[in-house]
Design a protein around this motif. Sequence first.
Motif, PDB file in Angstrom:
ATOM      1  N   ALA A  57       0.832  -1.210   0.000  1.00  7.99           N
ATOM      2  CA  ALA A  57       0.000   0.000   0.000  1.00  7.99           C
ATOM      3  C   ALA A  57       0.865   1.258   0.000  1.00  7.99           C
ATOM      4  N   ARG A  58       1.910   1.271   0.801  1.00  8.19           N
ATOM      5  CA  ARG A  58       2.785   2.450   0.853  1.00  8.19           C
ATOM      6  C   ARG A  58       3.511   2.664  -0.470  1.00  8.19           C
ATOM      7  N   ALA A  59       3.879   1.564  -1.134  1.00  7.16           N
ATOM      8  CA  ALA A  59       4.578   1.676  -2.420  1.00  7.16           C
ATOM      9  C   ALA A  59       3.696   2.301  -3.487  1.00  7.16           C
ATOM     10  N   ALA A  60       2.387   2.125  -3.353  1.00  3.81           N
ATOM     11  CA  ALA A  60       1.444   2.634  -4.355  1.00  3.81           C
ATOM     12  C   ALA A  60       1.043   4.085  -4.115  1.00  3.81           C
ATOM     13  N   ALA A  61       1.494   4.679  -3.020  1.00  2.39           N
ATOM     14  CA  ALA A  61       1.120   6.044  -2.661  1.00  2.39           C
ATOM     15  C   ALA A  61       1.497   7.044  -3.759  1.00  2.39           C
ATOM     16  N   PRO A  62       0.777   8.181  -3.832  1.00  2.00           N
ATOM     17  CA  PRO A  62      -0.276   8.637  -2.914  1.00  2.00           C
ATOM     18  C   PRO A  62      -1.621   7.974  -3.204  1.00  2.00           C
ATOM     19  N   LEU A  63      -2.332   7.650  -2.143  1.00  2.00           N
ATOM     20  CA  LEU A  63      -3.607   6.957  -2.263  1.00  2.00           C
ATOM     21  C   LEU A  63      -4.801   7.871  -1.967  1.00  2.00           C
ATOM     22  N   ASP A  64      -4.527   9.069  -1.497  1.00  2.00           N
ATOM     23  CA  ASP A  64      -5.617   9.940  -1.038  1.00  2.00           C
ATOM     24  C   ASP A  64      -6.201  10.813  -2.137  1.00  2.00           C
ATOM     25  N   VAL A  65      -5.813  10.556  -3.388  1.00  2.00           N
ATOM     26  CA  VAL A  65      -6.409  11.250  -4.526  1.00  2.00           C
ATOM     27  C   VAL A  65      -6.809  10.211  -5.562  1.00  2.00           C
ATOM     28  N   GLY A  66      -7.840  10.509  -6.323  1.00  2.00           N
ATOM     29  CA  GLY A  66      -8.242   9.601  -7.381  1.00  2.00           C
ATOM     30  C   GLY A  66      -8.804   8.289  -6.860  1.00  2.00           C
ATOM     31  N   THR A  67      -8.546   7.217  -7.616  1.00  2.00           N
ATOM     32  CA  THR A  67      -9.156   5.913  -7.356  1.00  2.00           C
ATOM     33  C   THR A  67      -8.098   4.815  -7.357  1.00  2.00           C
ATOM     34  N   LEU A  89      -4.967  -0.876   2.016  1.00  2.00           N
ATOM     35  CA  LEU A  89      -5.126   0.314   1.177  1.00  2.00           C
ATOM     36  C   LEU A  89      -6.002   1.358   1.866  1.00  2.00           C
ATOM     37  N   LEU A  90      -7.104   0.899   2.437  1.00  2.00           N
ATOM     38  CA  LEU A  90      -8.003   1.819   3.131  1.00  2.00           C
ATOM     39  C   LEU A  90      -7.350   2.375   4.389  1.00  2.00           C
ATOM     40  N   ASP A  91      -6.631   1.534   5.100  1.00  2.00           N
ATOM     41  CA  ASP A  91      -6.002   1.957   6.348  1.00  2.00           C
ATOM     42  C   ASP A  91      -4.850   2.922   6.096  1.00  2.00           C
ATOM     43  N   HIS A  92      -4.289   2.867   4.893  1.00  2.00           N
ATOM     44  CA  HIS A  92      -3.201   3.787   4.549  1.00  2.00           C
ATOM     45  C   HIS A  92      -3.716   5.007   3.779  1.00  2.00           C
ATOM     46  N   GLY A  93      -5.016   5.255   3.883  1.00  2.00           N
ATOM     47  CA  GLY A  93      -5.546   6.530   3.434  1.00  2.00           C
ATOM     48  C   GLY A  93      -6.160   6.580   2.058  1.00  2.00           C
ATOM     49  N   ALA A  94      -6.418   5.416   1.424  1.00  2.00           N
ATOM     50  CA  ALA A  94      -7.034   5.446   0.099  1.00  2.00           C
ATOM     51  C   ALA A  94      -8.395   6.142   0.164  1.00  2.00           C
ATOM     52  N   PHE A 145      -3.827   5.173 -16.409  1.00  2.00           N
ATOM     53  CA  PHE A 145      -3.409   4.730 -15.078  1.00  2.00           C
ATOM     54  C   PHE A 145      -2.131   5.457 -14.680  1.00  2.00           C
ATOM     55  N   ALA A 146      -2.140   6.007 -13.466  1.00  2.00           N
ATOM     56  CA  ALA A 146      -0.949   6.697 -12.970  1.00  2.00           C
ATOM     57  C   ALA A 146       0.156   5.710 -12.635  1.00  2.00           C
ATOM     58  N   SER A 147      -0.242   4.541 -12.137  1.00  2.00           N
ATOM     59  CA  SER A 147       0.743   3.509 -11.803  1.00  2.00           C
ATOM     60  C   SER A 147       0.051   2.174 -11.650  1.00  2.00           C
ATOM     61  N   THR A 159       6.946 -11.603  -6.693  1.00  2.00           N
ATOM     62  CA  THR A 159       7.667 -10.327  -6.722  1.00  2.00           C
ATOM     63  C   THR A 159       6.678  -9.192  -6.964  1.00  2.00           C
ATOM     64  N   VAL A 160       6.826  -8.124  -6.180  1.00  2.00           N
ATOM     65  CA  VAL A 160       6.019  -6.927  -6.387  1.00  2.00           C
ATOM     66  C   VAL A 160       6.778  -5.998  -7.327  1.00  2.00           C
ATOM     67  N   VAL A 161       6.094  -5.583  -8.375  1.00  2.00           N
ATOM     68  CA  VAL A 161       6.675  -4.734  -9.416  1.00  2.00           C
ATOM     69  C   VAL A 161       5.798  -3.501  -9.569  1.00  2.00           C
ATOM     70  N   GLN A 162       6.425  -2.361  -9.826  1.00  2.00           N
ATOM     71  CA  GLN A 162       5.648  -1.159 -10.117  1.00  2.00           C
ATOM     72  C   GLN A 162       5.938  -0.692 -11.540  1.00  2.00           C
ATOM     73  N   LEU A 163       4.872  -0.460 -12.286  1.00  2.00           N
ATOM     74  CA  LEU A 163       4.986   0.047 -13.651  1.00  2.00           C
ATOM     75  C   LEU A 163       4.313   1.415 -13.720  1.00  2.00           C
ATOM     76  N   VAL A 164       5.036   2.390 -14.240  1.00  2.00           N
ATOM     77  CA  VAL A 164       4.487   3.730 -14.428  1.00  2.00           C
ATOM     78  C   VAL A 164       4.376   3.964 -15.932  1.00  2.00           C
ATOM     79  N   PRO A 165       3.157   3.968 -16.479  1.00  2.00           N
ATOM     80  CA  PRO A 165       2.987   4.141 -17.924  1.00  2.00           C
ATOM     81  C   PRO A 165       3.617   5.431 -18.435  1.00  2.00           C
ATOM     82  N   ARG A 166       4.230   5.330 -19.602  1.00  2.00           N
ATOM     83  CA  ARG A 166       4.873   6.488 -20.227  1.00  2.00           C
ATOM     84  C   ARG A 166       3.833   7.343 -20.947  1.00  2.00           C
ATOM     85  N   ALA A 167       4.086   8.659 -20.986  1.00  2.00           N
ATOM     86  CA  ALA A 167       3.209   9.548 -21.742  1.00  2.00           C
ATOM     87  C   ALA A 167       3.228   9.165 -23.217  1.00  2.00           C
TER      88      ALA A 167
END
Length: 295
Positions: free
Chosen positions: A51-61, A76-81, A153-155, A210-218
């Motif tokens: 949940a922390r890796a996916a931050a910020p969670l307090d905006v959007g969906t 996710l909810l407990d970390h402020g989604a 998707f932001a991430s 394995t946890v992986v994060q992908l950030v889509p390119r513009a």
Amino acid sequence: MTGGDPTDGGDKARALPLPPLREVIAKHGLSANRALGQNFLFDLNLTGRIARAAAPLDVGTVIEIGPGPGGLTRALLDHGARKVIVIERDRRFLPVLAEIDAAYPGRLSVIEGDALKVDAAKLGDGPRRIVANLPYNVATPLLMAWLEAGTTFASLTLMFQKEVADRLLAKPRTKDYGRLSIAAQWRADVKRLFDVPPRAFTPPPKVTSTVVQLVPRAEPLYPADGKVLEKVTAAAFGQRRKMLRQSLRQVSPQAEEILVEVGIAPTARGEELSIEQFCALARAFKARRGPTAPL
């Protein structure tokens, strides 16, 4: 990794107005369905870390796929989604998710259905972040569909089998480099976050995750038609040991001529080419057929 019931430890856990997950599972008589690729993750340290890796969670969906009994959903909810939308095809978990919804009023929405048939790009308000311990049997097709949606998707913070993560991150001239490496890295910045051992799950799978994060390119890394690039990489890696002058003939009988045109040795193999070179090939193949003619 903590021992015992991880849902009993930590300030965040005590703040949750819900019983420990193990009690919830026992109460509802739930068990993991291997046919659906289910493995429950109870460890609060791990769900919180995701949940922390996916931050910020307090905006959007935040969109989660296959929440099951809701371990990651709670984190996710407990970390402020602000808003979490979960997609769950297994009806057995709907009562459990309803209990989480009641504990976090107005912040959780549950969609009963198959994630492969739900257009996540249309869910909720942006920025949209997908966070999920993906069912192994549908992880790759889901990822490909989300990447095609680009910066909708932001991430994407996702858990895969380690072997899939290795392929996502692989570089040329390595055994894991292939179609998936190119498709992912062409469309997104891909980063390995951390491994999760089998013992973290109930029941434990046979493989490390394995946890992986992908950030889509513009914009994709290099210019190319996505469908043509997929055809070229599929042919190039269909039989890895074949030279490209042979393997790419299924894309065009002019394959060898095109390879020479873009400065690639016809005797090279797919694993030797960079993403930039594959994109150059895709452009050259498309140019030979014209801008509108299908390959």
